[in-house]
Design a protein around this motif. Structure first.
Motif, short mmCIF file in Angstrom:
data_model
loop_
_atom_site.label_atom_id
_atom_site.label_comp_id
_atom_site.label_asym_id
_atom_site.label_seq_id
_atom_site.Cartn_x
_atom_site.Cartn_y
_atom_site.Cartn_z
N ARG A 430 0.83 -1.21 0.00
CA ARG A 430 0.00 0.00 0.00
C ARG A 430 0.86 1.25 0.00
O ARG A 430 0.58 2.22 -0.72
CB ARG A 430 -0.92 -0.05 1.22
N ASP A 431 1.93 1.27 0.81
CA ASP A 431 2.79 2.45 0.85
C ASP A 431 3.59 2.61 -0.44
O ASP A 431 3.85 3.73 -0.89
CB ASP A 431 3.73 2.35 2.04
N LEU A 432 4.00 1.48 -1.04
CA LEU A 432 4.73 1.59 -2.30
C LEU A 432 3.82 2.08 -3.42
O LEU A 432 4.26 2.81 -4.32
CB LEU A 432 5.34 0.23 -2.67
N ALA A 433 2.54 1.69 -3.37
CA ALA A 433 1.61 2.17 -4.39
C ALA A 433 1.37 3.67 -4.24
O ALA A 433 1.03 4.35 -5.22
CB ALA A 433 0.28 1.41 -4.29
N LEU A 435 3.78 5.77 -3.15
CA LEU A 435 5.15 6.22 -2.87
C LEU A 435 5.33 7.74 -2.97
O LEU A 435 5.91 8.35 -2.06
CB LEU A 435 6.12 5.50 -3.80
N PRO A 436 4.84 8.41 -4.02
CA PRO A 436 5.02 9.87 -4.06
C PRO A 436 4.34 10.58 -2.88
O PRO A 436 4.88 11.54 -2.34
CB PRO A 436 4.38 10.25 -5.40
N LYS A 437 3.16 10.09 -2.48
CA LYS A 437 2.46 10.71 -1.35
C LYS A 437 3.22 10.50 -0.05
O LYS A 437 3.33 11.40 0.78
CB LYS A 437 1.05 10.12 -1.24
N VAL A 438 3.77 9.29 0.13
CA VAL A 438 4.55 9.01 1.34
C VAL A 438 5.79 9.88 1.38
O VAL A 438 6.15 10.44 2.43
CB VAL A 438 4.92 7.51 1.39
N LEU A 439 6.46 10.01 0.25
CA LEU A 439 7.66 10.85 0.21
C LEU A 439 7.32 12.32 0.44
O LEU A 439 8.14 13.07 0.98
CB LEU A 439 8.36 10.68 -1.14
N GLY A 440 6.10 12.72 0.05
CA GLY A 440 5.70 14.11 0.26
C GLY A 440 5.53 14.47 1.72
O GLY A 440 5.59 15.65 2.09
N HIS A 441 5.35 13.47 2.58
CA HIS A 441 5.20 13.74 4.00
C HIS A 441 6.50 14.19 4.65
O HIS A 441 6.51 14.56 5.83
CB HIS A 441 4.68 12.49 4.72
N VAL A 442 7.60 14.13 3.91
CA VAL A 442 8.87 14.55 4.47
C VAL A 442 8.87 16.04 4.80
O VAL A 442 9.71 16.51 5.59
CB VAL A 442 10.02 14.21 3.48
N CYS A 443 7.92 16.77 4.24
CA CYS A 443 7.83 18.21 4.56
C CYS A 443 7.44 18.43 6.02
O CYS A 443 7.56 19.55 6.54
CB CYS A 443 6.83 18.90 3.63
N GLN A 444 6.96 17.36 6.71
CA GLN A 444 6.62 17.47 8.13
C GLN A 444 7.82 17.24 9.03
O GLN A 444 7.67 17.17 10.26
CB GLN A 444 5.52 16.46 8.46
#
Length: 578
Positions: A430-433, A435-444
């Motif tokens: 689910r997280d790999l699907a 992936l761009p959204k998960v990586l976008g959380h790095v702004c937190q």
């Protein structure tokens, strides 16, 4: 405090509190952890909820915490920091990889940024397209159409920018060939791109697997029954079960949920001596029937109500016992007026509680809290009863509150297949699907680091020291923030999903409220009669209150029902079929 309701300079002597909790069976204790388990799951499943709890509860050492009804706050905080560490490590790993790829292989970084950006923009465009389709199907307003069109154009520009960045990176890689050696910023190659992509996938997969393993452990007793592991958590554990509710703002019942207005009422009962049947031909006047001295004290009435309610919790017969019932004293105090109650806050005593009962005009107000938790703590019904003797009258106030179940997302760990080895694989996929959204959380990352820094300074309890203009009252409730909101409960659930709150959970709230209400009213009548107080007016008011408490749930028909004193119902016969 003096007898006239004012505060003296003397302090209430320190004694041990005599408040007792109702006995619970092993099955009820095991059931009681359901709400705690779901809130712990929310720490891993909802990052915004976790940040609010850690910021408003753990790190805000200038305010008291709200009471915890139906759950324990300490395990929630323990799992909150565990989830925080998982996300923090992921964000740091992503930032480290981003710095390395930009320094070692900028061309490979451009390809990755362009690819991931186009991937995320495509997902967003799919959502906007569905909104545009909904406009033509549901005929929404022109304003909503303009918003959708604006988002569509903005995402189109972002998509073009991502494709341009990725295209430039691919062009540079093709011109340089397979070698990644060269002058900066013309470094990079297909091998570098593949290695950095694999590193990102590995970091996201490890975090997802670790998060899901923590969720799997929530079905074990030891994982949920966490003990305080720091000074701040020990302070919170003491405050959440304190007799005092120190609140901020208007509502003193913070942590109790939503108010049930149909089951909240108040009235003043004059204290008149019961008439003697032998003097029916020479009735006494109202002035003669008034008690010159109250026939009882407030704490005597409260003790009687406490005893009668506790009897329902201690019964051995399951058809008489009210499971999950807890009765105790609850004192509401505004955080801006706490200086006169410093010693009482440290050690609440029976004598101090009685003084507060006898002075209902002070900032502290006593309530008898009659609370029933059911569905494993997911549903908590609390009836607050305030009584006072003033102006030769008995003032009675009932306030009924209810905590509704936690959000269905947090309860998803109880669904079949939501935990176990297969759940770990599904969580990684689910997280790999996404992936761009998960990586976008790095702004937190900045917020996560800020939480950690402030947690280091939260070990000192700053609510124990007086500060000019300070208000140490609680203004955030973890349980209320995690409860389903009215629009979430009332919205129809999908055909393949469970409803957030089922019919019986709502019915239990009103059932428990009415059981407690009737028991309290009958106990008050019994007590007043034992003190030779005229209860005729009290009975009339109680009857009107009980009759007017009819609740219409949803689409249940109320045809032919009359409510209230002298109510009349008129029905019209249906026309005969032609």
């Amino acid at each position: 405090m003096d007898g006239n309701g004012g505060n003296t300079n003397g302090r209430v002597p320190r004694q041990r509190s005599t408040r007792a909790s109702s006995r619970r069976t092993d099955e009820e204790i095991r059931d009681y952890r359901a709400a705690t388990r779901h809130l712990c799951a929310g720490m891993y499943l909802d990052a915004d909820f976790r940040r609010r709890v850690l910021h408003e509860v753990h790190n805000d050492n200038r305010r008291r915490v709200a009471p915890s009804f139906g759950f324990r706050l300490t395990p929630v905080l323990v799992h909150g920091w565990r989830a925080w560490r998982i996300d923090l490590c992921l964000h740091l790993a992503i930032c480290a990889l981003a710095l390395v790829v930009l320094w070692w292989a900028p061309l490979s970084g451009a390809v990755l940024i362009g690819t991931l950006g186009a991937w995320r923009t495509t997902q967003a465009l799919y959502g906007v397209t569905r909104q545009l389709y909904a406009y033509f199907v549901q005929r929404k307003t022109e304003h909503e159409l303009r918003q959708v069109q604006y988002r569509f154009k903005a995402l189109g520009l972002v998509m073009a920018g991502c494709l341009a960045i990725g295209g430039l990176g691919l062009l540079g890689l093709s011109l340089r060939g397979s070698s990644g050696v060269g002058e900066w910023p013309l470094r990079g190659g297909p091998l570098d791109t593949a290695l950095f992509s694999a590193a990102l996938v590995a970091a996201v997969s490890a975090a997802a697997a670790r998060r899901q393993r923590a969720l799997n452990q929530l079905h074990d007793e030891e994982a949920v029954n966490q003990q305080p592991s720091s000074t701040r958590q020990r302070i919170i554990a003491w405050q959440e079960s304190h007799t005092f509710t120190v609140y901020s703002g208007f509502d003193p019942f913070i942590g109790s949920g939503q108010r049930i207005h149909r089951r909240s009422w108040s009235f003043a009962q004059p204290l008149l001596e019961a008439e003697d049947p032998t003097t029916v031909f020479h009735p006494a006047t109202l002035k003669e029937r008034e008690f010159s001295v109250p026939p009882f004290r407030t704490h005597e009435l409260v003790a009687h109500l406490h005893e009668r309610l506790r009897a329902l919790a201690d019964e051995a017969d399951p058809e008489i016992r009210l499971p999950g019932l807890d009765v105790g004293d609850r004192i509401m105090l505004n955080g801006a007026y706490v200086d006169d109650y410093r010693e009482v806050l440290e050690r609440p005593t029976t004598e101090a509680t009685r003084q507060i009962m006898a002075n209902p005009s002070d900032a502290a107000r006593h309530h008898l809290a009659c609370q029933v938790d059911s569905w494993g703590g997911e549903v908590v019904t609390t009836v607050f009863v305030h009584t006072s003797l003033q102006g030769k009258t008995l003032y009675i106030e009932f306030s009924t509150y209810a905590l509704t179940p936690t959000k269905s997302t947090y309860q998803s760990i109880d669904v079949i297949g939501a935990t176990g080895p297969g759940a770990i694989r599904r969580a990684v996929g689910r997280d790999l699907a996404q992936l761009p959204k998960v990586l976008g959380h790095v702004c937190q990352l900045g917020n996560e680091l800020g939480l950690g820094v402030r947690a280091r300074r939260a070990g000192v309890d700053r609510t124990t020291k007086s500060r000019r203009g300070s208000d140490i009252g609680a203004r955030f409730s973890t349980r209320e923030d995690a409860s389903q909101q009215p629009h979430e409960r009332d919205a129809p659930a999908p055909a393949n999903a469970d409803a957030d709150t089922n019919f019986f959970q709502l019915a239990d709230i009103h059932k428990h409220a009415q059981v407690i209400e009737r028991r309290l009213l009958s106990s008050m009548i019994h007590f007043l009669k034992s003190k030779r107080v005229d209860t005729s007016e009290f009975r009339q008011r109680a009857t009107a209150i009980l009759n007017n408490g009819v609740i219409n749930h949803g689409d249940m028909s109320m045809t032919g029902t009359a409510v209230g004193q002298n109510a009349i119902v008129t029905t019209t016969p249906a026309p005969a079929a032609g």
